[in-house]
Design a protein around this motif. Structure first.
Motif, short mmCIF file in Angstrom:
data_model
loop_
_atom_site.label_atom_id
_atom_site.label_comp_id
_atom_site.label_asym_id
_atom_site.label_seq_id
_atom_site.Cartn_x
_atom_site.Cartn_y
_atom_site.Cartn_z
N LYS A 11 0.85 -1.19 0.00
CA LYS A 11 0.00 0.00 0.00
C LYS A 11 0.88 1.23 0.00
N PHE A 12 0.47 2.26 -0.74
CA PHE A 12 1.09 3.58 -0.60
C PHE A 12 0.04 4.45 0.06
N GLY A 13 0.17 4.78 1.34
CA GLY A 13 -0.90 5.47 2.06
C GLY A 13 -2.12 4.58 2.07
N GLN A 14 -3.25 5.11 1.59
CA GLN A 14 -4.49 4.31 1.55
C GLN A 14 -4.59 3.51 0.25
N PHE A 15 -3.67 3.77 -0.68
CA PHE A 15 -3.81 3.18 -2.01
C PHE A 15 -3.17 1.79 -2.09
N GLN A 16 -4.01 0.82 -2.47
CA GLN A 16 -3.52 -0.57 -2.55
C GLN A 16 -2.82 -0.75 -3.90
N ALA A 17 -1.51 -0.61 -3.93
CA ALA A 17 -0.79 -0.74 -5.21
C ALA A 17 -0.66 -2.19 -5.64
N LEU A 18 -0.52 -3.10 -4.67
CA LEU A 18 -0.49 -4.55 -4.98
C LEU A 18 -1.39 -5.26 -3.99
N GLY A 35 1.14 -4.81 -18.40
CA GLY A 35 -0.11 -4.25 -17.88
C GLY A 35 -0.14 -2.77 -18.15
N PRO A 36 -1.33 -2.16 -18.01
CA PRO A 36 -1.43 -0.72 -18.27
C PRO A 36 -0.70 0.09 -17.20
N SER A 37 -0.56 1.37 -17.47
CA SER A 37 0.12 2.26 -16.54
C SER A 37 -0.59 2.21 -15.18
N GLY A 38 0.19 2.10 -14.12
CA GLY A 38 -0.39 2.13 -12.77
C GLY A 38 -0.85 0.77 -12.28
N SER A 39 -0.61 -0.30 -13.05
CA SER A 39 -1.13 -1.61 -12.64
C SER A 39 -0.24 -2.28 -11.58
N GLY A 40 0.93 -1.71 -11.32
CA GLY A 40 1.76 -2.23 -10.23
C GLY A 40 3.00 -2.98 -10.69
N LYS A 41 3.33 -2.91 -11.97
CA LYS A 41 4.46 -3.69 -12.51
C LYS A 41 5.78 -3.26 -11.86
N THR A 42 6.03 -1.94 -11.90
CA THR A 42 7.30 -1.45 -11.36
C THR A 42 7.39 -1.70 -9.86
N THR A 43 6.27 -1.53 -9.18
CA THR A 43 6.27 -1.77 -7.73
C THR A 43 6.67 -3.22 -7.45
N LEU A 44 6.11 -4.15 -8.22
CA LEU A 44 6.44 -5.56 -8.03
C LEU A 44 7.92 -5.82 -8.32
N ASP A 161 13.44 -2.68 -16.01
CA ASP A 161 12.23 -1.87 -15.97
C ASP A 161 12.12 -1.08 -17.27
N GLU A 162 11.22 -1.49 -18.13
CA GLU A 162 11.03 -0.86 -19.45
C GLU A 162 12.38 -0.60 -20.11
N PRO A 163 13.20 -1.64 -20.28
CA PRO A 163 14.59 -1.39 -20.69
C PRO A 163 14.71 -0.71 -22.05
N THR A 194 7.05 -4.21 -18.97
CA THR A 194 6.75 -3.53 -20.23
C THR A 194 5.26 -3.25 -20.30
N HIS A 195 4.89 -2.21 -21.07
CA HIS A 195 3.46 -2.08 -21.34
C HIS A 195 3.20 -2.34 -22.83
N ASP A 196 4.26 -2.88 -23.50
CA ASP A 196 4.16 -3.14 -24.93
C ASP A 196 3.90 -4.64 -25.13
N1 LIG Z 1 6.27 5.87 -3.96
C1 LIG Z 1 4.96 5.90 -4.25
N2 LIG Z 1 4.10 6.63 -3.53
C2 LIG Z 1 2.77 6.66 -3.79
N3 LIG Z 1 2.19 5.97 -4.80
C3 LIG Z 1 2.99 5.23 -5.57
C4 LIG Z 1 4.41 5.15 -5.35
N4 LIG Z 1 4.94 4.33 -6.29
C5 LIG Z 1 3.90 3.91 -7.05
N5 LIG Z 1 2.74 4.45 -6.62
C6 LIG Z 1 1.41 4.21 -7.21
O1 LIG Z 1 1.20 2.81 -7.27
C7 LIG Z 1 0.56 2.46 -8.49
C8 LIG Z 1 1.39 1.43 -9.23
O2 LIG Z 1 2.56 2.06 -9.69
P1 LIG Z 1 3.64 1.31 -10.59
O3 LIG Z 1 4.73 2.28 -10.89
O4 LIG Z 1 3.98 0.04 -9.94
O5 LIG Z 1 2.78 1.01 -11.89
P2 LIG Z 1 3.26 0.51 -13.31
O6 LIG Z 1 2.33 -0.59 -13.68
O7 LIG Z 1 4.70 0.20 -13.28
O8 LIG Z 1 2.96 1.78 -14.20
P3 LIG Z 1 3.83 2.45 -15.42
O9 LIG Z 1 3.69 1.52 -16.58
O10 LIG Z 1 3.14 3.76 -15.64
O11 LIG Z 1 5.24 2.59 -14.93
C9 LIG Z 1 0.36 3.75 -9.27
O12 LIG Z 1 -0.98 4.19 -9.08
C10 LIG Z 1 1.34 4.71 -8.62
O13 LIG Z 1 0.85 6.03 -8.68
#
Ligand SMILES: Nc1ncnc2c1ncn2[C@@H]1O[C@H](COP(=O)(O)OP(=O)(O)OP(=O)(O)O)[C@@H](O)[C@H]1O
Length: 376
Positions: A11-18, A35-44, A161-163, A194-196
């Motif tokens: 979670k980032f604050g209240q937001f469930q990123a994964l 996955g699309p932008s914001g789906s959590g790929k980079t976080t994972l 990450d999106e190399p 990747t998102h491609d």
């Molecule tokens: N450090 C952070 N603080 C707050 N929110 C974050 C943080 N890092 C990521 N998020 C949020 O978590 C969600 C997932 O982000 P992430 O970067 O994992 O997505 P992604 O699938 O890699 O997207 P993209 O393809 O745009 O890079 C997004 O809504 C993002 O705004």
């Protein structure tokens, strides 16, 4: 090195990123996170690297629990989209960096470092650029150097990450093939973001499709394509035509259009049919299987194929339909922009309105215009 993620959430604050998720990666596998932008790929990816801590769950590399292990101790190589090369260092020094900063006990000798850097530069086919500085390189060359640098410490896991995100289409394609052959040769385990979809399908042994912080589907590219298990995966893998179908006695209808299910099918309910653009035949009249009239609004040659944009005629679709043909096929059909044509699907995927997420694959005998045994 195999990787096992169990119950990982963030979670980032209240937001469930994964949401809590599980993922098993085999030793030597190449996994694409798509996955699309914001789906959590980079976080994972960052959690696997140890650059980000998970809120719950466990990460294992082989038999080793690395959940609490610092990024430096995880022995992963990392490649970012924006190269992240040190501008004031030569190419050779950039590649040597990870070795030079090793603790004294583990650090190879100066001669060994020199040898390894030379070998790596040969591997990435840039030995002749050893004394240049990053600003004297093209984007593709910089990214190869970033890869050589990531590989210098001989990591068993390579995370990317999106190399190739910042490179033009042609260079991207070259580097993809090159990365795949390097991976096959050196046999490290790789995970890349990747998102491609083309990139994911071309490079990966298995693709992990993500949406809204969870895993939608994990499978090989071929299986993902032939058995997408949800509307999301279907939509995301691109270019599908959608027929909103209302079941009326013996067929699906939409305005003046209809589709009759294949004989063995018993899906007598409303739903949505998805049809891929290359799984359509066109004719100048309807038949008993399908009456899907269209106006041809555009014909665009794209390499070996021609893409037709089709506007529904007498029925409704949110978006234009798309059909793909070879130039030769199209010549045979004698179609023109502005003409009315009738489409007949060979294969479609039916999602019932009742909410089940996996589609039923429908397959009709292939009807060519000359062999329409049951024209109407
Ligand atoms: N450090 C952070 N603080 C707050 N929110 C974050 C943080 N890092 C990521 N998020 C949020 O978590 C969600 C997932 O982000 P992430 O970067 O994992 O997505 P992604 O699938 O890699 O997207 P993209 O393809 O745009 O890079 C997004 O809504 C993002 O705004």
């Amino acid at each position: 090195m195999s990787i096992r993620l169990t119950n990982i959430s963030k979670k980032f604050g209240q937001f469930q990123a994964l949401s809590p998720l599980n993922l098993d990666i085999q030793e030597g596998e190449m996994i694409g996170l798509l996955g699309p932008s914001g789906s959590g790929k980079t976080t994972l990816l960052r959690i696997i690297a140890g650059l980000e801590g998970a809120d719950s769950g466990q990460i294992q590399f082989g038999n080793r629990d690395v959940t609490q292990v610092h990024v430096r101790e995880r022995r992963v190589g990392f490649v970012f989209q924006n190269y992240a090369l040190f501008r004031h260092m030569t190419v050779a020094d950039n590649v040597a960096f990870g070795l030079e900063v090793m603790p004294k006990k583990q650090r190879p000798s100066a001669a060994e470092i020199h040898k390894r850097v030379t070998q790596l530069l040969e591997t990435v086919q840039l030995g002749h650029l050893a004394q240049r500085y990053p600003e004297q390189l093209s984007g593709g060359q910089k990214q190869r150097i970033a890869l050589a640098r990531a590989l210098a410490t001989q990591p068993e896991v390579l995370l990317l990450d999106e190399p190739f995100g910042a490179l033009d289409a042609k260079v991207r394609k070259e580097l993809r093939r090159w990365l795949r052959s390097l991976h096959d040769e050196l046999k490290f385990t790789s995970v890349f973001v990747t998102h491609d979809q083309d990139e994911a399908l071309e490079l990966s042994d298995r693709v992990v499709v993500m949406s809204n912080g969870h895993i939608e589907q994990i499978n090989t590219p071929a299986e993902l394509y032939s058995h997408p298990n949800s509307r999301f995966v279907f939509d995301f893998l691109g270019n599908v035509n959608v027929f909103e179908a209302s079941w009326q006695q013996k067929r699906w209808e939409n305005g003046q259009a209809f589709l009759t299910p294949p004989e063995q099918q018993t899906l007598q309910q409303d739903g949505v049919l998805y049809v891929r653009s290359h799984e359509l035949a066109l004719s100048n009249k309807p038949n008993s299987q399908a009456n899907l009239p269209f106006n041809i609004v555009a014909m665009t040659p794209i390499g070996a194929e021609v893409r037709l944009e089709l506007a529904p005629h007498g029925w409704h679709s949110e978006e234009l339909w798309e059909a793909k043909f070879t130039h030769h096929n199209l010549q045979e059909l004698g179609l023109q922009k502005g003409s009315v044509v009738y489409a007949t699907p060979r294969t479609a995927y039916f999602f019932g309105a009742q909410g089940e997420s996996s589609p039923t694959r429908l397959s009709w005998p292939f009807l060519t215009p000359g062999s329409l045994a049951f024209d109407i």
